[in-house]
Design a protein around this motif. Sequence first.
Motif, PDB file in Angstrom:
ATOM      1  N   SER A  77     -10.994  -0.407  -3.207  1.00 52.23           N
ATOM      2  CA  SER A  77     -10.639  -1.302  -2.115  1.00 52.23           C
ATOM      3  C   SER A  77      -9.216  -1.771  -2.390  1.00 52.23           C
ATOM      4  O   SER A  77      -8.687  -1.618  -3.494  1.00 52.23           O
ATOM      5  CB  SER A  77     -11.592  -2.495  -2.042  1.00 52.23           C
ATOM      6  OG  SER A  77     -11.432  -3.326  -3.172  1.00 52.23           O
ATOM      7  N   LYS A  78      -8.610  -2.361  -1.364  1.00 52.53           N
ATOM      8  CA  LYS A  78      -7.253  -2.869  -1.569  1.00 52.53           C
ATOM      9  C   LYS A  78      -7.246  -3.952  -2.635  1.00 52.53           C
ATOM     10  O   LYS A  78      -6.326  -4.023  -3.453  1.00 52.53           O
ATOM     11  CB  LYS A  78      -6.708  -3.413  -0.245  1.00 52.53           C
ATOM     12  CG  LYS A  78      -6.405  -2.329   0.780  1.00 52.53           C
ATOM     13  CD  LYS A  78      -5.782  -2.919   2.035  1.00 52.53           C
ATOM     14  CE  LYS A  78      -5.467  -1.825   3.042  1.00 52.53           C
ATOM     15  NZ  LYS A  78      -4.844  -2.379   4.282  1.00 52.53           N
ATOM     16  N   PHE A  92      -7.412   3.597  -2.840  1.00 50.54           N
ATOM     17  CA  PHE A  92      -6.142   2.995  -2.460  1.00 50.54           C
ATOM     18  C   PHE A  92      -5.187   3.006  -3.648  1.00 50.54           C
ATOM     19  O   PHE A  92      -5.599   2.763  -4.782  1.00 50.54           O
ATOM     20  CB  PHE A  92      -6.356   1.549  -1.988  1.00 50.54           C
ATOM     21  CG  PHE A  92      -7.147   1.419  -0.725  1.00 50.54           C
ATOM     22  CD1 PHE A  92      -6.514   1.426   0.503  1.00 50.54           C
ATOM     23  CD2 PHE A  92      -8.527   1.300  -0.769  1.00 50.54           C
ATOM     24  CE1 PHE A  92      -7.243   1.302   1.679  1.00 50.54           C
ATOM     25  CE2 PHE A  92      -9.265   1.179   0.400  1.00 50.54           C
ATOM     26  CZ  PHE A  92      -8.627   1.184   1.628  1.00 50.54           C
ATOM     27  N   ARG A  93      -3.911   3.279  -3.373  1.00 50.12           N
ATOM     28  CA  ARG A  93      -2.841   3.163  -4.366  1.00 50.12           C
ATOM     29  C   ARG A  93      -1.892   2.077  -3.865  1.00 50.12           C
ATOM     30  O   ARG A  93      -1.313   2.204  -2.784  1.00 50.12           O
ATOM     31  CB  ARG A  93      -2.110   4.489  -4.559  1.00 50.12           C
ATOM     32  CG  ARG A  93      -3.018   5.609  -5.043  1.00 50.12           C
ATOM     33  CD  ARG A  93      -2.246   6.912  -5.284  1.00 50.12           C
ATOM     34  NE  ARG A  93      -1.481   6.853  -6.520  1.00 50.12           N
ATOM     35  CZ  ARG A  93      -0.152   6.960  -6.599  1.00 50.12           C
ATOM     36  NH1 ARG A  93       0.560   7.102  -5.491  1.00 50.12           N
ATOM     37  NH2 ARG A  93       0.460   6.918  -7.763  1.00 50.12           N
ATOM     38  N   GLU A 102      -0.610   4.553  -0.691  1.00 46.04           N
ATOM     39  CA  GLU A 102      -1.374   5.715  -0.226  1.00 46.04           C
ATOM     40  C   GLU A 102      -2.841   5.344  -0.118  1.00 46.04           C
ATOM     41  O   GLU A 102      -3.347   4.502  -0.870  1.00 46.04           O
ATOM     42  CB  GLU A 102      -1.213   6.878  -1.213  1.00 46.04           C
ATOM     43  CG  GLU A 102      -1.934   8.142  -0.825  1.00 46.04           C
ATOM     44  CD  GLU A 102      -1.815   9.221  -1.897  1.00 46.04           C
ATOM     45  OE1 GLU A 102      -2.154  10.375  -1.607  1.00 46.04           O
ATOM     46  OE2 GLU A 102      -1.367   8.894  -3.028  1.00 46.04           O
ATOM     47  N   ARG A 103      -3.513   5.966   0.839  1.00 41.41           N
ATOM     48  CA  ARG A 103      -4.970   5.903   0.934  1.00 41.41           C
ATOM     49  C   ARG A 103      -5.477   7.328   1.006  1.00 41.41           C
ATOM     50  O   ARG A 103      -5.010   8.128   1.810  1.00 41.41           O
ATOM     51  CB  ARG A 103      -5.423   5.122   2.171  1.00 41.41           C
ATOM     52  CG  ARG A 103      -6.931   5.205   2.390  1.00 41.41           C
ATOM     53  CD  ARG A 103      -7.410   4.369   3.546  1.00 41.41           C
ATOM     54  NE  ARG A 103      -8.826   4.623   3.815  1.00 41.41           N
ATOM     55  CZ  ARG A 103      -9.607   3.832   4.538  1.00 41.41           C
ATOM     56  NH1 ARG A 103      -9.104   2.733   5.069  1.00 41.41           N
ATOM     57  NH2 ARG A 103     -10.870   4.134   4.733  1.00 41.41           N
ATOM     58  N   SER A 104      -6.455   7.655   0.144  1.00 41.26           N
ATOM     59  CA  SER A 104      -6.989   9.010   0.101  1.00 41.26           C
ATOM     60  C   SER A 104      -8.501   8.955  -0.031  1.00 41.26           C
ATOM     61  O   SER A 104      -9.089   7.877  -0.133  1.00 41.26           O
ATOM     62  CB  SER A 104      -6.382   9.793  -1.069  1.00 41.26           C
ATOM     63  OG  SER A 104      -6.678   9.149  -2.304  1.00 41.26           O
ATOM     64  N   PRO A 119     -13.038   5.485  -0.001  1.00 40.63           N
ATOM     65  CA  PRO A 119     -11.579   5.632  -0.065  1.00 40.63           C
ATOM     66  C   PRO A 119     -11.028   5.220  -1.421  1.00 40.63           C
ATOM     67  O   PRO A 119     -11.664   4.472  -2.167  1.00 40.63           O
ATOM     68  CB  PRO A 119     -11.093   4.679   1.032  1.00 40.63           C
ATOM     69  CG  PRO A 119     -12.146   3.621   1.085  1.00 40.63           C
ATOM     70  CD  PRO A 119     -13.445   4.349   0.827  1.00 40.63           C
ATOM     71  N   ASP A 132     -13.873   8.667   4.112  1.00 42.55           N
ATOM     72  CA  ASP A 132     -13.961   7.330   4.704  1.00 42.55           C
ATOM     73  C   ASP A 132     -14.968   6.441   3.988  1.00 42.55           C
ATOM     74  O   ASP A 132     -14.766   5.227   3.876  1.00 42.55           O
ATOM     75  CB  ASP A 132     -14.349   7.443   6.186  1.00 42.55           C
ATOM     76  CG  ASP A 132     -13.227   8.008   7.036  1.00 42.55           C
ATOM     77  OD1 ASP A 132     -12.073   7.977   6.584  1.00 42.55           O
ATOM     78  OD2 ASP A 132     -13.505   8.487   8.154  1.00 42.55           O
ATOM     79  N   GLU A 163      -4.726   1.794  -8.745  1.00 42.88           N
ATOM     80  CA  GLU A 163      -5.673   2.433  -7.841  1.00 42.88           C
ATOM     81  C   GLU A 163      -6.994   1.688  -7.849  1.00 42.88           C
ATOM     82  O   GLU A 163      -7.381   1.091  -8.849  1.00 42.88           O
ATOM     83  CB  GLU A 163      -5.920   3.893  -8.251  1.00 42.88           C
ATOM     84  CG  GLU A 163      -4.738   4.801  -8.072  1.00 42.88           C
ATOM     85  CD  GLU A 163      -5.087   6.254  -8.350  1.00 42.88           C
ATOM     86  OE1 GLU A 163      -6.255   6.538  -8.687  1.00 42.88           O
ATOM     87  OE2 GLU A 163      -4.188   7.106  -8.245  1.00 42.88           O
ATOM     88  N   GLU A 180       0.839  -1.199   0.000  1.00 44.40           N
ATOM     89  CA  GLU A 180       0.000   0.000   0.000  1.00 44.40           C
ATOM     90  C   GLU A 180       0.874   1.248   0.000  1.00 44.40           C
ATOM     91  O   GLU A 180       1.713   1.434   0.880  1.00 44.40           O
ATOM     92  CB  GLU A 180      -0.936   0.008   1.206  1.00 44.40           C
ATOM     93  CG  GLU A 180      -1.884   1.199   1.220  1.00 44.40           C
ATOM     94  CD  GLU A 180      -2.876   1.167   2.377  1.00 44.40           C
ATOM     95  OE1 GLU A 180      -3.291   2.250   2.826  1.00 44.40           O
ATOM     96  OE2 GLU A 180      -3.221   0.045   2.844  1.00 44.40           O
TER      97      GLU A 180
END
Length: 235
Positions: free
Chosen positions: A212-213, A194-195, A184-186, A192, A189, A209, A182
């Motif tokens: 979700s993860k 995820f990168r 980055e998370r931006s 979100p 809430d 990106e 992971e």
Amino acid sequence: MARARTDLSHLEARLGYSFRDRLPLERALTHISAQRTPAAGGPNYQRLEFLGDRVLGLSVAELLYQGFPEATEGELSRRLAHLVRRETCAEVAAEWDVGPFIRLGQGEMAAGLRKKEAILADVCEAIIAAVYLDGGFGPARDLVVRSFGPKMTEPGRSVRDPKSSLQEWALARGKQPPTYREIERSGPDHAPVFRISAEIDGFEPVIGEGRSKRLAEQAAAEAFMTREGVGKAVA
């Protein structure tokens, strides 16, 4: 605030749905940058995006369940992930020609963000939610069926998990399985972004990106294979 096209009848025609109350549609087209005081909250598309994501997921799941009666749960899950991912939502929004209707702040207008993939994808989900709020689940599902249904069988649509394909590719070359990190998370809430980096020893990492993860890992794996010239992951 940037001025957007005000006559929504053209967009309604593209959607195949006429709103009784256009307020949800107007909110679905409003980026947070168009608000004078974003920190105070207000009628932008973020909450609608949250709802639309769920309506889209259920509608596509039903569509796949009916359309592929012999498919396993794993195959259905892979098809679902591919159809609801950001890239596909952005394609649909572009086909609806939503760009001229999106309300953006001046800075975003100057940057040409009406065509940015992430915004188009968000607006797609928000519009689905707007139809759901205005007309109920039936019309929203019909919109999804019209817009996403044809993409189920388009040539070149991936139905295999890109992570599995990348792992097979790596092992065939004597490498260890890919690892995912992971970066980055931006975003808020409730939505979100995820990168995540896909990494294989001896190769430059690639970042993907997703909402979700899992989706971000799949995007990174697919981007890795694209960069290395590996054929698309097809069943």
